[in-house]
Write a protein that holds these residues in place. Structure first.
Motif, PDB file in Angstrom:
ATOM      1  N   ARG A  12       6.426  10.360 100.875  1.00  0.00           N
ATOM      2  CA  ARG A  12       7.300  10.498 102.038  1.00  0.00           C
ATOM      3  C   ARG A  12       8.763  10.556 101.607  1.00  0.00           C
ATOM      4  NH1 ARG A  12       4.847   5.821 105.825  1.00  0.00           N
ATOM      5  NH2 ARG A  12       4.595   4.880 103.770  1.00  0.00           N
ATOM      6  N   VAL A  13       9.551  11.301 102.371  1.00  0.00           N
ATOM      7  CA  VAL A  13      10.972  11.472 102.104  1.00  0.00           C
ATOM      8  C   VAL A  13      11.755  10.906 103.279  1.00  0.00           C
ATOM      9  CG1 VAL A  13      12.830  13.109 101.655  1.00  0.00           C
ATOM     10  CG2 VAL A  13      10.518  13.560 100.773  1.00  0.00           C
ATOM     11  N   ALA A  14      12.763  10.085 102.970  1.00  0.00           N
ATOM     12  CA  ALA A  14      13.583   9.468 104.014  1.00  0.00           C
ATOM     13  C   ALA A  14      15.054   9.755 103.774  1.00  0.00           C
ATOM     14  CB  ALA A  14      13.360   7.956 104.053  1.00  0.00           C
ATOM     15  N   VAL A  15      15.804   9.902 104.848  1.00  0.00           N
ATOM     16  CA  VAL A  15      17.260   9.938 104.812  1.00  0.00           C
ATOM     17  C   VAL A  15      17.759   8.712 105.556  1.00  0.00           C
ATOM     18  CG1 VAL A  15      19.306  11.074 105.772  1.00  0.00           C
ATOM     19  CG2 VAL A  15      17.572  12.430 104.583  1.00  0.00           C
ATOM     20  N   VAL A  16      18.679   7.981 104.949  1.00  0.00           N
ATOM     21  CA  VAL A  16      19.272   6.792 105.568  1.00  0.00           C
ATOM     22  C   VAL A  16      20.774   7.006 105.671  1.00  0.00           C
ATOM     23  CG1 VAL A  16      19.592   4.297 105.433  1.00  0.00           C
ATOM     24  CG2 VAL A  16      17.459   5.325 104.600  1.00  0.00           C
ATOM     25  N   THR A  17      21.313   6.978 106.873  1.00  0.00           N
ATOM     26  CA  THR A  17      22.759   7.124 107.040  1.00  0.00           C
ATOM     27  C   THR A  17      23.432   5.768 106.876  1.00  0.00           C
ATOM     28  OG1 THR A  17      22.856   6.781 109.457  1.00  0.00           O
ATOM     29  CG2 THR A  17      22.310   8.999 108.673  1.00  0.00           C
ATOM     30  N   GLY A  18      24.650   5.796 106.355  1.00  0.00           N
ATOM     31  CA  GLY A  18      25.362   4.538 106.110  1.00  0.00           C
ATOM     32  C   GLY A  18      24.603   3.631 105.164  1.00  0.00           C
ATOM     33  N   LEU A  90      11.397  16.521 106.186  1.00  0.00           N
ATOM     34  CA  LEU A  90      11.872  15.138 106.216  1.00  0.00           C
ATOM     35  C   LEU A  90      10.856  14.323 106.990  1.00  0.00           C
ATOM     36  CD1 LEU A  90      14.111  13.092 105.525  1.00  0.00           C
ATOM     37  CD2 LEU A  90      15.131  13.602 107.763  1.00  0.00           C
ATOM     38  N   ASP A  91      10.450  13.205 106.417  1.00  0.00           N
ATOM     39  CA  ASP A  91       9.436  12.357 107.063  1.00  0.00           C
ATOM     40  C   ASP A  91      10.047  11.226 107.877  1.00  0.00           C
ATOM     41  OD1 ASP A  91       7.053  13.650 105.784  1.00  0.00           O
ATOM     42  OD2 ASP A  91       8.062  12.951 103.970  1.00  0.00           O
ATOM     43  N   ILE A  92      11.152  10.673 107.381  1.00  0.00           N
ATOM     44  CA  ILE A  92      11.766   9.514 108.038  1.00  0.00           C
ATOM     45  C   ILE A  92      13.276   9.704 108.084  1.00  0.00           C
ATOM     46  CG2 ILE A  92      12.122   7.009 107.970  1.00  0.00           C
ATOM     47  CD1 ILE A  92       9.565   6.870 106.181  1.00  0.00           C
ATOM     48  N   LEU A  93      13.855   9.584 109.270  1.00  0.00           N
ATOM     49  CA  LEU A  93      15.307   9.590 109.429  1.00  0.00           C
ATOM     50  C   LEU A  93      15.723   8.250 110.020  1.00  0.00           C
ATOM     51  CD1 LEU A  93      18.138  10.885 109.534  1.00  0.00           C
ATOM     52  CD2 LEU A  93      17.511  11.841 111.774  1.00  0.00           C
ATOM     53  N   VAL A  94      16.491   7.490 109.261  1.00  0.00           N
ATOM     54  CA  VAL A  94      17.000   6.200 109.740  1.00  0.00           C
ATOM     55  C   VAL A  94      18.492   6.348 110.028  1.00  0.00           C
ATOM     56  CG1 VAL A  94      17.346   3.750 109.249  1.00  0.00           C
ATOM     57  CG2 VAL A  94      15.284   4.908 108.418  1.00  0.00           C
ATOM     58  N   ASN A  95      18.840   6.292 111.296  1.00  0.00           N
ATOM     59  CA  ASN A  95      20.235   6.403 111.715  1.00  0.00           C
ATOM     60  C   ASN A  95      20.850   5.009 111.784  1.00  0.00           C
ATOM     61  OD1 ASN A  95      20.610   9.311 112.204  1.00  0.00           O
ATOM     62  ND2 ASN A  95      18.955   9.006 113.690  1.00  0.00           N
ATOM     63  N   ASN A  96      21.511   4.645 110.703  1.00  0.00           N
ATOM     64  CA  ASN A  96      22.089   3.314 110.570  1.00  0.00           C
ATOM     65  C   ASN A  96      23.612   3.313 110.651  1.00  0.00           C
ATOM     66  OD1 ASN A  96      22.218   0.390 109.478  1.00  0.00           O
ATOM     67  ND2 ASN A  96      23.340   1.567 107.936  1.00  0.00           N
ATOM     68  N   ALA A  97      24.262   4.402 110.237  1.00  0.00           N
ATOM     69  CA  ALA A  97      25.725   4.442 110.215  1.00  0.00           C
ATOM     70  C   ALA A  97      26.287   4.127 111.601  1.00  0.00           C
ATOM     71  CB  ALA A  97      26.199   5.820 109.752  1.00  0.00           C
ATOM     72  N   ALA A 166       8.605  19.699 110.360  1.00  0.00           N
ATOM     73  CA  ALA A 166       7.851  20.201 109.204  1.00  0.00           C
ATOM     74  C   ALA A 166       7.005  19.109 108.560  1.00  0.00           C
ATOM     75  CB  ALA A 166       8.805  20.801 108.173  1.00  0.00           C
ATOM     76  N   SER A 167       7.264  17.852 108.928  1.00  0.00           N
ATOM     77  CA  SER A 167       6.478  16.727 108.413  1.00  0.00           C
ATOM     78  C   SER A 167       5.204  16.570 109.239  1.00  0.00           C
ATOM     79  CB  SER A 167       7.300  15.437 108.486  1.00  0.00           C
ATOM     80  OG  SER A 167       6.489  14.302 108.237  1.00  0.00           O
ATOM     81  N   SER A 168       4.172  16.062 108.609  1.00  0.00           N
ATOM     82  CA  SER A 168       2.923  15.801 109.339  1.00  0.00           C
ATOM     83  C   SER A 168       3.032  14.549 110.201  1.00  0.00           C
ATOM     84  CB  SER A 168       1.760  15.644 108.356  1.00  0.00           C
ATOM     85  OG  SER A 168       1.986  14.532 107.492  1.00  0.00           O
ATOM     86  N   ASP A 169       4.045  13.731 109.945  1.00  0.00           N
ATOM     87  CA  ASP A 169       4.198  12.489 110.707  1.00  0.00           C
ATOM     88  C   ASP A 169       5.665  12.069 110.716  1.00  0.00           C
ATOM     89  OD1 ASP A 169       3.538  10.156 112.144  1.00  0.00           O
ATOM     90  OD2 ASP A 169       3.263   9.007 110.292  1.00  0.00           O
ATOM     91  N   GLY A 170       6.518  12.941 111.233  1.00  0.00           N
ATOM     92  CA  GLY A 170       7.940  12.642 111.248  1.00  0.00           C
ATOM     93  C   GLY A 170       8.291  11.527 112.214  1.00  0.00           C
ATOM     94  N   ARG A 171       9.262  10.742 111.800  1.00  0.00           N
ATOM     95  CA  ARG A 171       9.725   9.679 112.711  1.00  0.00           C
ATOM     96  C   ARG A 171      11.216   9.454 112.545  1.00  0.00           C
ATOM     97  NH1 ARG A 171       6.299   5.709 110.185  1.00  0.00           N
ATOM     98  NH2 ARG A 171       4.536   6.966 110.890  1.00  0.00           N
ATOM     99  N   ILE A 172      11.861   9.134 113.676  1.00  0.00           N
ATOM    100  CA  ILE A 172      13.287   8.819 113.731  1.00  0.00           C
ATOM    101  C   ILE A 172      13.419   7.360 114.134  1.00  0.00           C
ATOM    102  CG2 ILE A 172      15.474   9.293 114.892  1.00  0.00           C
ATOM    103  CD1 ILE A 172      14.320  12.116 115.541  1.00  0.00           C
ATOM    104  N   ALA A 288      10.179   1.921 110.721  1.00  0.00           N
ATOM    105  CA  ALA A 288      10.125   3.191 109.982  1.00  0.00           C
ATOM    106  C   ALA A 288       8.741   3.451 109.399  1.00  0.00           C
ATOM    107  CB  ALA A 288      11.170   3.185 108.865  1.00  0.00           C
ATOM    108  N   LEU A 289       8.017   2.383 109.057  1.00  0.00           N
ATOM    109  CA  LEU A 289       6.713   2.518 108.403  1.00  0.00           C
ATOM    110  C   LEU A 289       5.544   2.169 109.326  1.00  0.00           C
ATOM    111  CD1 LEU A 289       7.515   1.019 104.872  1.00  0.00           C
ATOM    112  CD2 LEU A 289       7.581   3.414 105.612  1.00  0.00           C
ATOM    113  N   LEU A 290       5.755   2.260 110.629  1.00  0.00           N
ATOM    114  CA  LEU A 290       4.655   2.024 111.564  1.00  0.00           C
ATOM    115  C   LEU A 290       3.495   2.977 111.274  1.00  0.00           C
ATOM    116  CD1 LEU A 290       6.537   1.595 114.975  1.00  0.00           C
ATOM    117  CD2 LEU A 290       5.178  -0.145 113.797  1.00  0.00           C
TER     118      LEU A 290
END
Length: 309
Positions: A12-18, A90-97, A166-172, A288-290
């Motif tokens: 899995r690929v994640a982007v974490v802001t801030g 992208l599989d996981i986007l964590v909006n933290n900033a 594009a992910s099989s199980d994308g989550r924000i 994020a990992l539910l």
């Protein structure tokens, strides 16, 4: 410092802001520890690269840095292009900033040095009162709060939706706050409108936020019934909660959830919180990992689903 990491289809690929400090850094550390390839982002390249170096020294080689200012459209586009080229999804986007929406009477970066003695023995309410006494609400800070906490996060989501699809199980995962709960609104009509996600639109959210800024500038926050104390932060987080629910109702994927990490000791709270960044990060990572096929459009607090009101 983009590194040479590639990701197999099963990773899995994640982007974490801030992601260079506080809760964001802990989210990066804990996601990487769970085998996720993490793109740690920060506005400042030097600080972001230093954060990645720190994590790699802990043995986490699956973290890379990419610059991101969530209030800069071109910066968002560059990051989205990078993730598309490198990973294709992208599989996981964590909006933290985020931004506190206030000006502090003392530099938050050094507050931990000066505040520990003052805060000793205080409960949550007393600490929040201390933080409020050491804060100042200005129009510029309120505007920046909305631009960062609502519009910046929304623009990041919009840019990454195709890659999440594009992910099989994308989550924000939107890092929210109990300050964004609708109970803080003293105007019942505003509260009901923000809770009526079946009829609420993004355009109406824009109108409400414009109304808030106009009321703030005119000194009509109390008269209109907007939240008191840390007003702009509460309004922005409530708007982001509402947008998350609108997005979740519009499409089953990616899943979109909000999480309150707790009252954390970070620069944004002038280190007045009761919990550590590690504890706050853990609550975010749990969402994020539910498991696959779980809930969408929910608010999590203390590890449980809770009300937006």
């Amino acid at each position: 410092m983009e590194g040479a990491i590639s990701s197999s289809p099963s990773t899995r690929v994640a982007v974490v802001t801030g992601g260079n400090k506080g809760i964001g850094l802990e989210v990066c550390r804990q996601l990487a520890g769970n085998g996720v390839t993490v793109v740690l982002t920060a506005r400042d390249e030097t600080r972001g690269a230093a954060a990645v170096k720190k994590l790699r020294e802990l043995g986490l080689s699956n973290v890379i840095f990419h610059q991101l200012d969530i209030t800069d459209a071109s910066s968002i586009a560059r990051l989205a292009d990078f993730v598309k080229t490198r990973f294709g999804r992208l599989d996981i986007l964590v909006n933290n900033a985020a931004f506190g929406g206030v000006e502090y009477a003392r530099d938050p970066a050094y507050a931990s040095v000066t505040s520990d003695e003052e805060l000793r023995g205080m409960d949550r309410d007393q600490r929040l009162e201390w933080l409020w006494r050491n804060s100042r609400e200005t129009y510029d800070a309120a505007k920046k709060g909305l631009q960062t906490n609502y519009y910046g996060t929304k623009h990041v989501i919009e840019a990454f939706l195709p890659l999440l699809h594009a992910s099989s199980d994308g989550r924000i995962v939107n890092v929210s706050s109990d300050f964004g709960l609708l109970r803080f609104f003293r105007n019942e009509e505003l509260k009901q409108e923000l809770n009526d996600v079946g009829n609420l639109t993004e355009e109406r959210l824009d109108e409400l936020l414009d109304m808030f800024l106009n009321d703030f500038e005119a000194g009509k926050v109390d008269a209109r019934g907007w939240p008191a104390a840390f007003t702009a932060y509460k309004v922005a987080k409530a708007a982001m909660n509402a947008y998350s629910r609108i997005l979740a109702a519009r499409q089953p994927a990616p899943r979109v959830n909000c999480v309150h990490p707790g009252y954390i000791k970070t620069d944004m709270t002038a280190h007045s919180g009761l919990l550590t960044p590690e504890e706050g990060g853990r609550r975010v990572v749990e969402v994020a990992l539910l498991p696959e096929g779980g809930v969408t459009g929910a608010f999590f607090e203390d590890g449980e689903e809770a009300s937006f009101v």
